[in-house]
Design an enzyme around this catalytic site. Structure first.
Site, mmCIF file in Angstrom:
data_model
loop_
_atom_site.group_PDB
_atom_site.id
_atom_site.type_symbol
_atom_site.label_atom_id
_atom_site.label_comp_id
_atom_site.label_asym_id
_atom_site.label_seq_id
_atom_site.Cartn_x
_atom_site.Cartn_y
_atom_site.Cartn_z
ATOM 1 N NE ARG A 43 -3.583 2.238 2.713
ATOM 2 C CZ ARG A 43 -3.544 2.837 3.901
ATOM 3 N NH1 ARG A 43 -2.906 2.278 4.924
ATOM 4 N NH2 ARG A 43 -4.144 3.995 4.085
ATOM 5 C CG HIS A 47 -1.564 5.163 -0.777
ATOM 6 N ND1 HIS A 47 -2.361 5.643 0.232
ATOM 7 C CD2 HIS A 47 -2.321 4.266 -1.443
ATOM 8 C CE1 HIS A 47 -3.540 5.045 0.185
ATOM 9 N NE2 HIS A 47 -3.534 4.199 -0.809
ATOM 10 C CG HIS A 170 -8.090 -3.960 -2.527
ATOM 11 N ND1 HIS A 170 -9.083 -3.070 -2.836
ATOM 12 C CD2 HIS A 170 -7.058 -3.209 -2.058
ATOM 13 C CE1 HIS A 170 -8.665 -1.829 -2.574
ATOM 14 N NE2 HIS A 170 -7.436 -1.889 -2.115
ATOM 15 C CD1 TRP A 186 -11.626 -6.053 -0.738
ATOM 16 C CD2 TRP A 186 -9.794 -5.769 0.542
ATOM 17 N NE1 TRP A 186 -11.399 -4.704 -0.584
ATOM 18 C CE2 TRP A 186 -10.296 -4.498 0.183
ATOM 19 C CE3 TRP A 186 -8.652 -5.837 1.338
ATOM 20 C CZ2 TRP A 186 -9.694 -3.306 0.596
ATOM 21 C CZ3 TRP A 186 -8.046 -4.651 1.758
ATOM 22 C CH2 TRP A 186 -8.567 -3.409 1.391
HETATM 23 FE FE1 CCH Z 1 -6.252 -0.216 -1.642
HETATM 24 N N1 CCH Z 1 -7.212 0.295 0.062
HETATM 25 N N2 CCH Z 1 -7.487 0.990 -2.716
HETATM 26 N N3 CCH Z 1 -5.202 -0.618 -3.327
HETATM 27 N N4 CCH Z 1 -4.966 -1.314 -0.542
HETATM 28 C C1 CCH Z 1 -6.941 -0.156 1.328
HETATM 29 C C2 CCH Z 1 -5.997 -1.086 1.682
HETATM 30 C C3 CCH Z 1 -5.102 -1.653 0.782
HETATM 31 C C4 CCH Z 1 -8.531 1.723 -2.216
HETATM 32 C C5 CCH Z 1 -8.850 1.894 -0.880
HETATM 33 C C6 CCH Z 1 -8.251 1.202 0.153
HETATM 34 C C7 CCH Z 1 -5.468 -0.156 -4.587
HETATM 35 C C8 CCH Z 1 -6.612 0.541 -4.970
HETATM 36 C C9 CCH Z 1 -7.529 1.089 -4.082
HETATM 37 C C10 CCH Z 1 -3.909 -2.044 -1.048
HETATM 38 C C11 CCH Z 1 -3.389 -1.980 -2.334
HETATM 39 C C12 CCH Z 1 -3.998 -1.286 -3.371
HETATM 40 C C13 CCH Z 1 -7.829 0.477 2.258
HETATM 41 C C14 CCH Z 1 -7.838 0.251 3.764
HETATM 42 C C15 CCH Z 1 -8.648 1.316 1.537
HETATM 43 C C16 CCH Z 1 -9.773 2.179 2.069
HETATM 44 C C17 CCH Z 1 -6.775 1.074 4.469
HETATM 45 C C18 CCH Z 1 -6.801 0.810 5.962
HETATM 46 O O1 CCH Z 1 -7.882 0.970 6.546
HETATM 47 O O2 CCH Z 1 -5.754 0.463 6.528
HETATM 48 C C19 CCH Z 1 -9.281 2.307 -3.311
HETATM 49 C C20 CCH Z 1 -10.505 3.197 -3.183
HETATM 50 C C21 CCH Z 1 -8.670 1.913 -4.457
HETATM 51 C C22 CCH Z 1 -9.142 2.262 -5.822
HETATM 52 O O3 CCH Z 1 -8.739 1.684 -6.802
HETATM 53 C C23 CCH Z 1 -4.382 -0.496 -5.462
HETATM 54 C C24 CCH Z 1 -4.297 -0.095 -6.935
HETATM 55 C C25 CCH Z 1 -3.455 -1.195 -4.704
HETATM 56 C C26 CCH Z 1 -2.127 -1.767 -5.103
HETATM 57 C C27 CCH Z 1 -1.774 -2.053 -6.330
HETATM 58 C C28 CCH Z 1 -3.391 -2.930 -0.019
HETATM 59 C C29 CCH Z 1 -2.273 -3.967 -0.178
HETATM 60 C C30 CCH Z 1 -4.157 -2.680 1.142
HETATM 61 C C31 CCH Z 1 -4.041 -3.376 2.500
HETATM 62 C C32 CCH Z 1 -3.176 -2.586 3.453
HETATM 63 C C33 CCH Z 1 -3.058 -3.217 4.820
HETATM 64 O O4 CCH Z 1 -2.569 -2.518 5.724
HETATM 65 O O5 CCH Z 1 -3.439 -4.369 5.028
#
Ligand code: CCH
Length: 288
Positions: A43, A47, A170, A186
């Site tokens: 993540r 970002h 996700h 997820w």
């Molecule tokens: Fe995401 N993501 N993401 N995401 N994401 C969150 C967590 C992860 C969105 C929203 C969220 C991508 C695209 C999107 C990861 C990778 C990717 C969370 C929870 C939200 C909200 C954060 C929390 O509460 O800690 C949205 C909207 C989009 C739209 O497309 C993409 C692209 C990627 C990577 C290629 C990962 C991995 C996580 C998990 C992080 C963790 O701490 O477990």
């Protein structure tokens, strides 16, 4: 005045496979979530790059401006200070690596070590000062729909197929109420890179979660898995859905598309001349 620091990094001298291995060594962490820092490193890498705007060539993985407020305090980045702090010992052991290369490399290490595809990786990112930070609002808002997803990802130069491919990340990790307001993982294997995200999306019956928190979906059967509104629209949109179906049926296809799209994401905003060495790192279990 250029906001990018003038001193070029001494890349080429660093043994990046060694740095890869050092990051791989710290991924397992039994005090953290599901036992791995891999999801949060993924993540962070996303970002740091997902702020790119191709029209103005601003943002992107060059710069690592999330080190500074206000970018570190943008709502979308809530919780990522943990990932940045966990990588500090690696930076201390390899002072020549830039933060921007380190964060990007940590994403690649995480994906490969959690069983995902090999992601081609190129060093050479340069850190910038706070003034190069992009304004808030460049990362996606999980409460919105397909128009918003397209606005955000087309701005970076991605198409519909790449949007769906990237969303498969996700499969990893979870939402934390204290970070985003949303809650839950997820998939049932949040520390493994699989096409499980697409399978769950297609196969489970998703219902709106009844709670005081932001609108999200939970699987009707167990209530243990979740989808964000932006995840759910991939099923409803007629141009996104065929890719969800293809990736659910064919993990190899998704691995290939995801590797290309994640590599492209990591290259956003990085000046290149085409002569750079491309690394394909060995997984730690392939080195024994
Ligand atoms: Fe995401 N993501 N993401 N995401 N994401 C969150 C967590 C992860 C969105 C929203 C969220 C991508 C695209 C999107 C990861 C990778 C990717 C969370 C929870 C939200 C909200 C954060 C929390 O509460 O800690 C949205 C909207 C989009 C739209 O497309 C993409 C692209 C990627 C990577 C290629 C990962 C991995 C996580 C998990 C992080 C963790 O701490 O477990």
């Amino acid at each position: 005045f250029s906001p990018v620091s003038p001193k070029p990094p001494v890349h080429g001298e660093l043994n990046y496979q060694k740095v890869y291995n050092q990051i791989a060594d710290i991924l397992e962490d039994n005090d953290w979530d599901d036992g791995s820092l891999g999801p949060i490193f993924t993540r962070l890498a996303w970002h740091a790059s997902g702020t790119y705007d191709k029209a103005t060539n601003t943002g992107g993985s060059n710069g690592a401006t999330m080190r500074f407020a206000p970018e570190s305090e943008h709502a979308a980045n809530a919780g990522l200070s943990v990932a940045r702090a966990k990588l500090e010992p690696i930076k201390a052991a390899n002072p020549e690596i830039t933060y921007s290369d380190l964060w990007s490399l940590a994403g690649v290490v995480s994906i490969q070590e959690m069983g995902g595809p090999t992601i081609p990786w190129i060093p050479g990112r340069r850190d910038a000062e706070a003034i190069a930070a992009t304004p808030d609002g460049r990362l996606p808002d999980a409460t919105l729909g397909s128009k918003h997803l397209r606005d955000i990802f087309y701005r970076m130069g991605f198409d519909d197929r790449e949007i769906v491919a990237l969303s498969g990340a996700h499969a990893l990790g979870r939402c934390h109420p204290k970070n985003s307001g949303f809650d839950g993982p997820w998939t049932t294997s949040p520390t493994l890179v699989t096409n499980g995200y697409f399978k769950e999306l297609l196969e489970k019956k998703w219902v709106e979660k009844k709670w005081k928190g932001p609108k999200q979906y939970v699987d009707k059967e167990t209530g243990d898995l979740m989808m964000l509104p932006t995840d759910f629209v991939l099923l409803q949109d007629k141009s996104f859905r065929p890719w969800v179906e293809k990736y659910a049926a064919d993990e190899k296809l998704w691995f290939n598309d995801f590797a290309s799209a994640f590599h492209k994401l990591q290259e956003l905003g990085v000046p290149r001349n085409g002569s750079e060495k491309v690394y394909h790192f060995k997984r730690t279990d392939e080195q024994q």
